[in-house]
Design an enzyme around this catalytic site. Structure first.
Site, PDB file in Angstrom:
ATOM      1  N   ASP A 244     -48.994 -35.727  72.242  1.00  0.00           N
ATOM      2  CA  ASP A 244     -48.296 -36.927  71.751  1.00  0.00           C
ATOM      3  C   ASP A 244     -48.602 -37.181  70.285  1.00  0.00           C
ATOM      4  OD1 ASP A 244     -48.705 -37.341  74.838  1.00  0.00           O
ATOM      5  OD2 ASP A 244     -46.915 -38.411  74.170  1.00  0.00           O
ATOM      6  N   ASN A 254     -53.092 -36.618  74.231  1.00  0.00           N
ATOM      7  CA  ASN A 254     -52.103 -36.212  75.243  1.00  0.00           C
ATOM      8  C   ASN A 254     -52.365 -37.011  76.516  1.00  0.00           C
ATOM      9  OD1 ASN A 254     -49.825 -34.530  75.974  1.00  0.00           O
ATOM     10  ND2 ASN A 254     -51.214 -33.425  77.324  1.00  0.00           N
TER      11      ASN A 254
HETATM   12  O1  MRU Z   1     -46.369 -41.084  79.153  1.00  0.00           O
HETATM   13  P1  MRU Z   1     -45.517 -39.880  78.859  1.00  0.00           P
HETATM   14  O2  MRU Z   1     -44.871 -39.310  80.083  1.00  0.00           O
HETATM   15  O3  MRU Z   1     -44.543 -40.139  77.752  1.00  0.00           O
HETATM   16  O4  MRU Z   1     -46.543 -38.799  78.328  1.00  0.00           O
HETATM   17  C1  MRU Z   1     -46.058 -37.545  77.944  1.00  0.00           C
HETATM   18  C2  MRU Z   1     -47.137 -36.598  77.590  1.00  0.00           C
HETATM   19  O5  MRU Z   1     -48.299 -36.923  77.534  1.00  0.00           O
HETATM   20  C3  MRU Z   1     -46.698 -35.203  77.231  1.00  0.00           C
HETATM   21  O6  MRU Z   1     -47.668 -34.277  77.587  1.00  0.00           O
HETATM   22  C4  MRU Z   1     -46.499 -35.148  75.716  1.00  0.00           C
HETATM   23  O7  MRU Z   1     -45.605 -36.142  75.297  1.00  0.00           O
HETATM   24  C5  MRU Z   1     -46.019 -33.862  75.276  1.00  0.00           C
HETATM   25  S1  MRU Z   1     -44.297 -33.740  75.515  1.00  0.00           S
HETATM   26  C6  MRU Z   1     -43.611 -32.350  74.947  1.00  0.00           C
END
Ligand code: MRU
Length: 353
Positions: A244, A254
């Site tokens: 993220d 992440n």
């Molecule tokens: O809370 P989320 O579902 O938005 O979290 C997503 C993640 O942590 C993913 O691993 C990250 O965004 C990488 S996406 C290519």
């Protein structure tokens, strides 16, 4: 709008611009129903990001950009200054939805800069819509390039563990970590995948398992608590996750649980890879200054509508954690692979850009 689940997810777009509307897959309904939602108001897009209708760092970056494209259409002003101030209001509403993934701020900033470069209201409208559409198309190309680059790190017959969903559903299409897995298969190697369930929101079981199974991958689902068992019993050759936000020191933000998987990978001498585009890097902030989103307790006190904890219990529900650079074997990007020491290798990726 509903469709059958027989369509291949990798050819579906998670989010797209159609007839001056934003169309996205409602990820809260997966894996049971493939439902598309249509928005013509940026406030609806903000809600969709907040409630995880759309999620995953690159997907929310592009959704934010499309939110601003709706905002230019919603504005009824006839002056450039007033349009820019309408866009600033929309940008703030979209920005405040989720704090950790930097792609959202990145997407919004890119579009605002393009908007400011226009001279007239009509020109700004056209520039913003075209730029948001291009950002979505570029995301797919970037993932494919990153996938090819990362695929050389994986061998024939590897079993690869992944966490959360860093796939087509977390991007416009193809995926980051799952994009590397797709490209490895496309290069002719056989791979198996172990997907963690990813409590509390279950992006692993609802989205990754769905996406990979649907695309014909050999995927096994494990509870998050079986990561140690799987590694200790030789079931995992490599780990790959998305991100993220990655700061200049190589600290990776992440999905919650990534850090403990990285520690276990280190303990068992299993390579731990991160795949993320340059738009996920934050070269300005220190790791300690990044906000980790805290989500509502009900995500933890129940599974779906079923209550699994006593009323009134205190809950700590961070959505993300930080994996320090010493646990990461390499970071795969569309500009190449960064290896330790990360401060130096990440800087080099940006200089080459
Ligand atoms: O809370 P989320 O579902 O938005 O979290 C997503 C993640 O942590 C993913 O691993 C990250 O965004 C990488 S996406 C290519």
């Amino acid at each position: 709008m509903e469709e059958s689940l027989t369509k291949t997810t990798s050819f579906l777009r998670t989010v797209e611009w159609k007839d001056n509307k934003v169309v996205m897959i409602d990820q809260t309904k997966l894996p049971n129903e493939l439902v598309f939602v249509e928005y013509d108001d940026y406030n609806q897009v903000a809600d969709a990001i907040r409630t995880l209708v759309v999620r995953g760092a690159p997907a929310i970056g592009v959704s934010g950009a499309f939110g601003l494209a709706l905002a230019v259409l919603q504005s009824k002003t006839t002056t450039k200054d007033r349009l820019i101030s309408d866009l600033e209001i929309a940008k703030q509403i979209l920005f405040e939805t989720r704090p950790t993934a930097i792609n959202l701020a990145w997407g919004l900033d890119q579009i605002m800069n393009i908007a400011k470069s226009g001279d007239t209201v009509e020109q700004i409208k056209e520039l913003v819509i075209n730029a948001a559409k291009k950002m979505a198309d570029d995301d797919i190309e970037i993932n494919k390039t990153m996938g090819k680059i990362g695929s050389i790190l994986f061998d024939n017959n590897d079993t690869i563990m992944t966490h959360c969903n860093a796939g087509a559903l977390a991007t416009v299409a193809y995926g980051t970590a799952l994009g590397v897995i797709r490209a490895t298969r496309e290069s002719g190697k056989k791979v198996k995948i172990i997907a963690t369930e990813t409590r509390p929101v279950q992006q692993g079981s609802r989205l990754t398992a769905f996406e990979l199974k649907h695309d014909g991958f050999d995927v096994s689902l494990i509870p998050d608590t079986a990561v140690g068992y799987s590694m200790a019993n030789g079931l995992v050759d490599k780990v790959i996750v998305g991100a993220d936000r990655i700061v200049k020191t190589g600290h990776v933000f992440n999905k919650i649980g990534t850090y403990q998987i990285a520690i276990m990978a280190k303990q068992h001498e299993i390579p731990f890879y991160v795949a993320a585009p340059l738009s996920t890097f934050d070269m300005k902030s220190d790791a300690k200054d990044v906000i980790i989103e805290m989500r509502k307790g009900s995500e933890v006190t129940g599974i779906g509508d079923k209550k699994t904890a006593p009323d009134g219990i205190n809950v700590i529900n961070p959505a993300f954690d930080i994996t320090p650079p010493e646990l990461i074997s390499a970071i795969i990007t569309e500009k190449g692979v960064a290896k330790p020491p990360y401060e130096k290798s990440i800087k080099k990726l940006f200089e080459a850009n």
